[in-house]
Scaffold this motif. Structure first.
Motif, short mmCIF file in Angstrom:
data_model
loop_
_atom_site.label_atom_id
_atom_site.label_comp_id
_atom_site.label_asym_id
_atom_site.label_seq_id
_atom_site.Cartn_x
_atom_site.Cartn_y
_atom_site.Cartn_z
N ALA A 80 -13.11 -16.90 0.79
CA ALA A 80 -13.11 -16.49 -0.61
C ALA A 80 -12.58 -15.06 -0.75
CB ALA A 80 -14.53 -16.58 -1.17
N SER A 81 -12.97 -14.20 0.16
CA SER A 81 -12.48 -12.82 0.11
C SER A 81 -10.97 -12.79 0.26
CB SER A 81 -13.13 -11.98 1.21
OG SER A 81 -14.54 -11.98 1.07
N LEU A 82 -10.46 -13.63 1.16
CA LEU A 82 -9.01 -13.66 1.38
C LEU A 82 -8.28 -14.17 0.15
CD1 LEU A 82 -8.57 -14.91 5.04
CD2 LEU A 82 -7.87 -12.71 4.09
N THR A 83 -8.83 -15.22 -0.45
CA THR A 83 -8.13 -15.79 -1.62
C THR A 83 -8.10 -14.82 -2.78
OG1 THR A 83 -10.18 -16.88 -2.32
CG2 THR A 83 -8.63 -18.18 -1.02
N THR A 84 -9.06 -13.91 -2.83
CA THR A 84 -9.06 -12.92 -3.91
C THR A 84 -7.81 -12.06 -3.89
OG1 THR A 84 -11.48 -12.85 -3.80
CG2 THR A 84 -10.40 -11.06 -4.97
#
Lengths: 311, 355
Positions: free
Chosen positions: A274-278
């Protein structure tokens, strides 16, 4: 992942993307005009901030969202006058003066918010204005025809500015002064006046973008834009200085952001993923800019170059 | 025809109107741009070296009491993290002066402010941000006679002049979660970044709600300040069936706005978020009463100590309180709060999630 690819989720995600893209679009359209005339304004975010504050304060005092939008426009116009004087009359370095405008807008909006309001009080937010009949179309109605008036205004502005730039006398002058101001001047085009008009319209749109943001959110806070203005400048490059290109870039940015948000809400991505997709919207912007660099020939040749008429 | 004399030391450009724009106009333009930059910076930064840095609504200067400075990452009126510490310091006794530098989310800016306050002779410098630990450790070593307080954190670096303070926000989160479960079936939590007291609150709320039968969805936006993203996340929760919302950090005003627009209930933390919404939206808030531990710290510093202790606010010592907002508190609500609070204080429930 299957739950994302359902009709209802896809429709609401697309609609969210359109909604998210609007402040970027309005600010980027204004910046497009300025850059086509040869003037770079890195202070778009600052103009948005101060436009947002005055729009917020006006709505708070009058309960009128329309008055808030008008306030944002007028404040943007005032900032445009300031920027025009600094860049066109005093020939200040555009990069530095743009950053000065940004910092001024950031600091002044914070100061005024602290002194005049003090705490994030709620204001009436933008409401949907479904277009009769069209909004009833399954799927498409929600995606495209059930938005606020400012969304529709943004789309209309894309068409208007495209006509203005490509079909009007002013647009011809605009492109001329952006590509070769000396030649334009020799043909009787007032470079200073043309650029000034572009700056005034551009900054007015930035003020409206700020107003749209604060009224959409129904509140104001320090640094509300969180860098939207800088993304808008990048979107001008992404869109190759064309309103429809800017619209495409803004929509893409908004859709990616909406998609990432929806994936998180549905718990399809979580934790480190999720952090990466942000980072996806920003990464996409950088990649797009790298691609656009190959098309740098489309950049206005006189961008950031002050005009000085010499004998 | 006589030639107009042209001064050799000045480059002259002649515009269409015949007016001259000598080089000094450019200097004026550059100066104007620089003045705008300085004016903007001066609007929010109070920690100029050697200047009086007092900014808050607070005590008159006098020779009695400590001079206390606060460096914080967001605005004083953010209805969240920074506002809580400002209100806490304002409530202290034994303080003669309070200076605040807000908005220093960038660590380098905060480090400059912290060092400036220490240089300026402040007795106690409060570094209110988990991200400030690195530079604080270095600066504290340079100023051994200055007391520093770092929060939210539990590490004093082994330095005698550094104290740490933290909030057991998971406890209040659990209580609010239990309260929310009595009123809602599906709750969306808009979190910033999964660190510090933000993660504690989110975890505690999640456990409190799930232990009492509610469904919870959590999204971290990866930003403390992106109000638009918080709003969009809250909207997505609503579209996915949430009937209550909560969140933490200054960006939550965006989510509170969605709660108001969509007719949902909101549960707040860190400060009283009731002013951010119309009546009938904010059910309750976990309030950080930092003065409960800061007063101990001030008293210790006044007594000659400069640090080395770790302080924590929790439900038991009154540093965390649950206060109702603009939704009428019913007997069922107060019962739920009281029951959950008792369970938390007694240690009968788990309020933290490992990892």
């Amino acid at each position: 992942m299957a739950e994302f690819f359902t009709a209802s989720v896809l429709v609401t995600t697309f609609a969210a993307g359109v909604r998210l893209s609007m402040p970027f679009l309005l600010a980027a359209l204004g910046e497009t005009l300025g850059q086509r005339s040869g003037v770079l304004n890195l202070g778009v975010d600052g103009v948005m901030l101060i436009g947002a504050f005055f729009a917020y304060w006006t709505v708070l005092e009058t309960d009128s969202r329309l008055s808030g939008v008008v306030a944002g426009l007028l404040v943007g116009l005032a900032m445009g006058v300031l920027y025009a004087v600094v860049t066109l009359v005093f020939h200040a370095e555009q990069g530095i003066s743009g950053i000065g405008i940004f910092l001024f807008g950031l600091g002044m909006s914070e100061l005024l918010f602290q002194e005049l309001v003090g705490t994030p009080l709620p204001i009436p937010a933008l409401t949907e204005a479904p277009i009769p009949l069209l909004s009833d179309i399954p799927g498409l109605g929600t995606m495209l025809f059930s938005h606020s008036l400012l969304v529709y205004a943004g789309v209309v502005l894309v068409v208007l500015l495209t006509w203005l730039i490509n079909r009007s006398t002013f647009g011809l002058d605009l492109r001329a002064v952006g590509e070769n101001p000396e030649a334009a001047d020799s043909l009787g085009v007032s470079v200073i006046r043309t650029r000034a008009i572009a700056i005034l319209i551009g900054n007015s749109l930035a003020g409206v973008a700020g107003a749209a943001l604060t009224i959409e959110l129904g509140t104001f806070q320090n640094n509300l834009t969180n860098g939207i203005g800088f993304i808008a400048v990048a979107l001008v490059y992404f869109g190759a200085w064309r309103p429809f290109g800017v619209l495409a870039g803004s929509l893409l940015y908004g859709l990616v952001t909406a998609t990432v948000t929806q994936l998180k809400v549905l718990d399809i991505v979580s934790g480190a993923a999720a952090s990466l997709t942000t980072t996806a919207p920003a990464v996409l912007t950088v990649l797009a800019l790298a691609v656009i660099a190959r098309r740098s020939a489309s950049q206005p040749a006189a961008l950031t170059v002050p005009f000085e008429r010499r004998h | 025809m006589a030639q107009k004399e042209t001064p050799s030391h000045v480059e002259l450009d002649v515009s269409r109107t015949g007016k001259v724009s000598p080089l000094w106009w450019r200097a004026l333009a550059t100066t104007l741009a620089a003045m705008m930059v300085l004016a903007a910076c001066g609007g929010s930064d109070d920690a100029d070296s050697g200047d009086d840095a007092s900014d808050s609504a607070d005590s008159e200067e006098s020779s009695d009491g400590l001079r206390v400075a606060i460096v914080a990452p967001s605005a004083e009126n953010d209805l969240a993290f920074t506002q809580s510490i400002v209100e806490g310091v304002d409530a202290l006794s034994g303080v003669s002066e309070v200076a605040i530098t807000p908005g220093t989310f960038v660590v380098e800016d905060a480090a400059t402010a912290i060092r400036d306050y220490a240089n300026d002779g402040f007795d106690l410098v409060v570094a209110h941000g988990s991200q400030y630990g690195g530079p604080l450790e270095e600066i504290a070593k340079e100023f051994p006679d200055t007391a520093f307080a770092w929060g939210t954190a539990a590490d004093t670096f082994g330095l005698e002049n550094v104290s740490a303070y933290t909030a057991a926000s998971d406890q209040g989160g659990y209580v609010l979660g239990a309260l929310a479960a009595s009123m809602c079936s599906k709750i969306g939590i808009v979190g910033p970044i999964a660190v510090g007291d933000a993660k504690l609150y989110v975890d505690g709320f999640t456990l409190g709600a799930e232990d009492n039968g509610a469904e919870v969805d959590v999204v971290y936006t990866e930003s403390f300040s992106d109000t638009q993203l918080a709003s969009e996340t809250a909207t997505a929760f609503v579209e996915n069936g949430a009937d209550c919302l909560t969140g933490t950090a200054q960006m939550t005003v965006g989510a509170i706005g969605v709660a108001e627009q969509e007719g949902l209930l909101w549960f707040g933390t860190q400060s009283d978020q009731t002013p951010a919404a119309a009546d009938g939206v904010v059910v309750a808030n976990q309030i950080y009463q930092w003065e409960v531990v800061l007063q101990d710290l001030v008293d210790d510093v006044t007594g000659g100590a400069t640090g080395g202790e770790v302080y924590a606010i929790d439900l038991d010592n009154g540093g965390l309180t649950i206060e109702y907002g603009n939704v009428d508190a019913t007997d069922d609500m107060t019962s739920a709060v009281d029951a959950a609070s008792s369970s938390v204080v007694a240690g009968d429930v788990e309020t933290m999630i490992e990892g």
